[in-house]
Design a protein around this motif. Structure first.
Motif, PDB file in Angstrom:
ATOM      1  N   UNK A 175       0.830  -1.205   0.000  1.00  0.00           N
ATOM      2  CA  UNK A 175       0.000   0.000   0.000  1.00  0.00           C
ATOM      3  C   UNK A 175       0.863   1.253   0.000  1.00  0.00           C
ATOM      4  N   UNK A 176       0.388   2.261  -0.708  1.00  0.00           N
ATOM      5  CA  UNK A 176       1.012   3.578  -0.645  1.00  0.00           C
ATOM      6  C   UNK A 176       0.370   4.364   0.493  1.00  0.00           C
ATOM      7  N   UNK A 177       1.156   5.232   1.114  1.00  0.00           N
ATOM      8  CA  UNK A 177       0.643   5.989   2.252  1.00  0.00           C
ATOM      9  C   UNK A 177      -0.547   6.847   1.848  1.00  0.00           C
ATOM     10  N   UNK A 178      -1.552   6.869   2.712  1.00  0.00           N
ATOM     11  CA  UNK A 178      -2.709   7.750   2.561  1.00  0.00           C
ATOM     12  C   UNK A 178      -2.816   8.616   3.814  1.00  0.00           C
ATOM     13  N   UNK A 179      -3.428   9.785   3.687  1.00  0.00           N
ATOM     14  CA  UNK A 179      -3.676  10.633   4.848  1.00  0.00           C
ATOM     15  C   UNK A 179      -4.458   9.831   5.880  1.00  0.00           C
ATOM     16  N   UNK A 180      -3.945   9.796   7.124  1.00  0.00           N
ATOM     17  CA  UNK A 180      -4.498   8.878   8.115  1.00  0.00           C
ATOM     18  C   UNK A 180      -4.513   9.489   9.505  1.00  0.00           C
ATOM     19  N   UNK A 181      -5.391   8.936  10.341  1.00  0.00           N
ATOM     20  CA  UNK A 181      -5.432   9.222  11.770  1.00  0.00           C
ATOM     21  C   UNK A 181      -5.590   7.900  12.507  1.00  0.00           C
ATOM     22  N   UNK A 182      -5.203   7.900  13.780  1.00  0.00           N
ATOM     23  CA  UNK A 182      -5.383   6.727  14.626  1.00  0.00           C
ATOM     24  C   UNK A 182      -6.398   7.070  15.706  1.00  0.00           C
ATOM     25  N   UNK A 183      -7.350   6.158  15.918  1.00  0.00           N
ATOM     26  CA  UNK A 183      -8.368   6.325  16.956  1.00  0.00           C
ATOM     27  C   UNK A 183      -8.289   5.174  17.939  1.00  0.00           C
ATOM     28  N   UNK A 184      -8.511   5.514  19.217  1.00  0.00           N
ATOM     29  CA  UNK A 184      -8.525   4.530  20.287  1.00  0.00           C
ATOM     30  C   UNK A 184      -9.958   4.292  20.729  1.00  0.00           C
ATOM     31  N   UNK A 185     -10.383   3.021  20.767  1.00  0.00           N
ATOM     32  CA  UNK A 185     -11.687   2.636  21.310  1.00  0.00           C
ATOM     33  C   UNK A 185     -11.416   1.849  22.589  1.00  0.00           C
ATOM     34  N   UNK A 186     -11.918   2.370  23.723  1.00  0.00           N
ATOM     35  CA  UNK A 186     -11.597   1.744  25.012  1.00  0.00           C
ATOM     36  C   UNK A 186     -12.643   2.134  26.062  1.00  0.00           C
ATOM     37  N   UNK A 187     -12.919   1.267  27.030  1.00  0.00           N
ATOM     38  CA  UNK A 187     -12.523  -0.139  27.079  1.00  0.00           C
ATOM     39  C   UNK A 187     -13.551  -1.010  26.356  1.00  0.00           C
ATOM     40  N   UNK A 188     -13.063  -2.020  25.684  1.00  0.00           N
ATOM     41  CA  UNK A 188     -13.929  -3.027  25.072  1.00  0.00           C
ATOM     42  C   UNK A 188     -13.794  -4.278  25.923  1.00  0.00           C
ATOM     43  N   UNK A 189     -14.885  -4.684  26.552  1.00  0.00           N
ATOM     44  CA  UNK A 189     -14.845  -5.757  27.540  1.00  0.00           C
ATOM     45  C   UNK A 189     -15.257  -7.086  26.931  1.00  0.00           C
ATOM     46  N   UNK A 190     -14.382  -8.060  27.062  1.00  0.00           N
ATOM     47  CA  UNK A 190     -14.714  -9.437  26.700  1.00  0.00           C
ATOM     48  C   UNK A 190     -14.953 -10.161  28.010  1.00  0.00           C
ATOM     49  N   UNK A 191     -16.200 -10.545  28.253  1.00  0.00           N
ATOM     50  CA  UNK A 191     -16.568 -11.113  29.539  1.00  0.00           C
ATOM     51  C   UNK A 191     -16.805 -12.607  29.427  1.00  0.00           C
ATOM     52  N   UNK A 192     -16.650 -13.285  30.565  1.00  0.00           N
ATOM     53  CA  UNK A 192     -17.023 -14.691  30.614  1.00  0.00           C
ATOM     54  C   UNK A 192     -18.531 -14.786  30.749  1.00  0.00           C
TER      55      UNK A 192
END
Length: 200
Positions: free
Chosen positions: A150-167
């Protein structure tokens, strides 16, 4: 059990971005031009780690099949999800050609949509917050280095938190449903210690 929590959060993010840039215009997966085709955005889950602030937490969740019933405590693994959000030309993302000036408008619409509604509540019993993640040029270079096709594209990083995986919580209480009484003769209790010693 929320084994589908990561998938639900990703689908909710895709739907929120599509409400801003157009239905069917957000590709979920690596930002590879041939795969993105004529869509405007690529949403790529690039990093998943346990949330250091929420290790070994217990959370309250509804019982399976009883969303309106009482909440029960269960162990949870809290995850931080980092997404790479990349902008593509609206007329196609093939090689060659100059940048589409609408790319910056697309990025602005996406950022606005996530800023106005930064929480996701599509996972039962959870509220996930979505925030921009500071990311240096070096960090972005390392991410794009994982995508040599892939060639670089204009980008941002997003954080999604907290994502809970429960028993899975118990499906029902172990309640008393009937009582039984048994009649019998109890043995005589043992006498004082001195009597027992003398009998030896």
């Amino acid at each position: 059990m929320t084994a589908d929590a990561v998938a639900l959060v990703t689908a909710a993010l895709q739907a929120r971005l599509e409400s801003a840039v157009g239905v069917g215009k957000v590709y979920v997966g690596p930002p590879v031009a041939e795969d993105v085709a004529d869509r405007k955005l690529a949403l790529f889950l690039v990093h998943v780690v346990p949330s250091p602030a929420l290790r070994n937490e217990q959370v309250l969740v509804p019982r399976p099949g009883d969303a309106d019933g009482p909440l029960v405590a269960t162990d949870a693994l809290a995850l931080d999800l980092r997404y790479l959000l990349s902008v593509f030309r609206s007329t196609g993302a093939g090689p060659g050609g100059g940048a589409d000036p609408d790319e910056l408008l697309t990025l602005g619409a996406a950022v606005q949509a996530l800023h106005e509604r930064p929480t996701i509540d599509q996972v039962p019993g959870q509220t996930v917050r979505v925030t921009p993640e500071p990311c240096t040029v070096e960090d972005l270079s390392r991410i794009w280095g994982l995508l040599p096709q892939s060639s670089y594209r204009t980008s941002m990083v997003y954080l999604a938190s907290p994502v809970l995986v429960t028993s899975a919580p118990p499906t029902r209480d172990d309640r008393v449903t009937e009582r039984r009484y048994r009649a019998g003769v109890l043995p005589d209790p043992p006498g004082p210690l001195a009597e027992r010693v003398g009998a030896l």
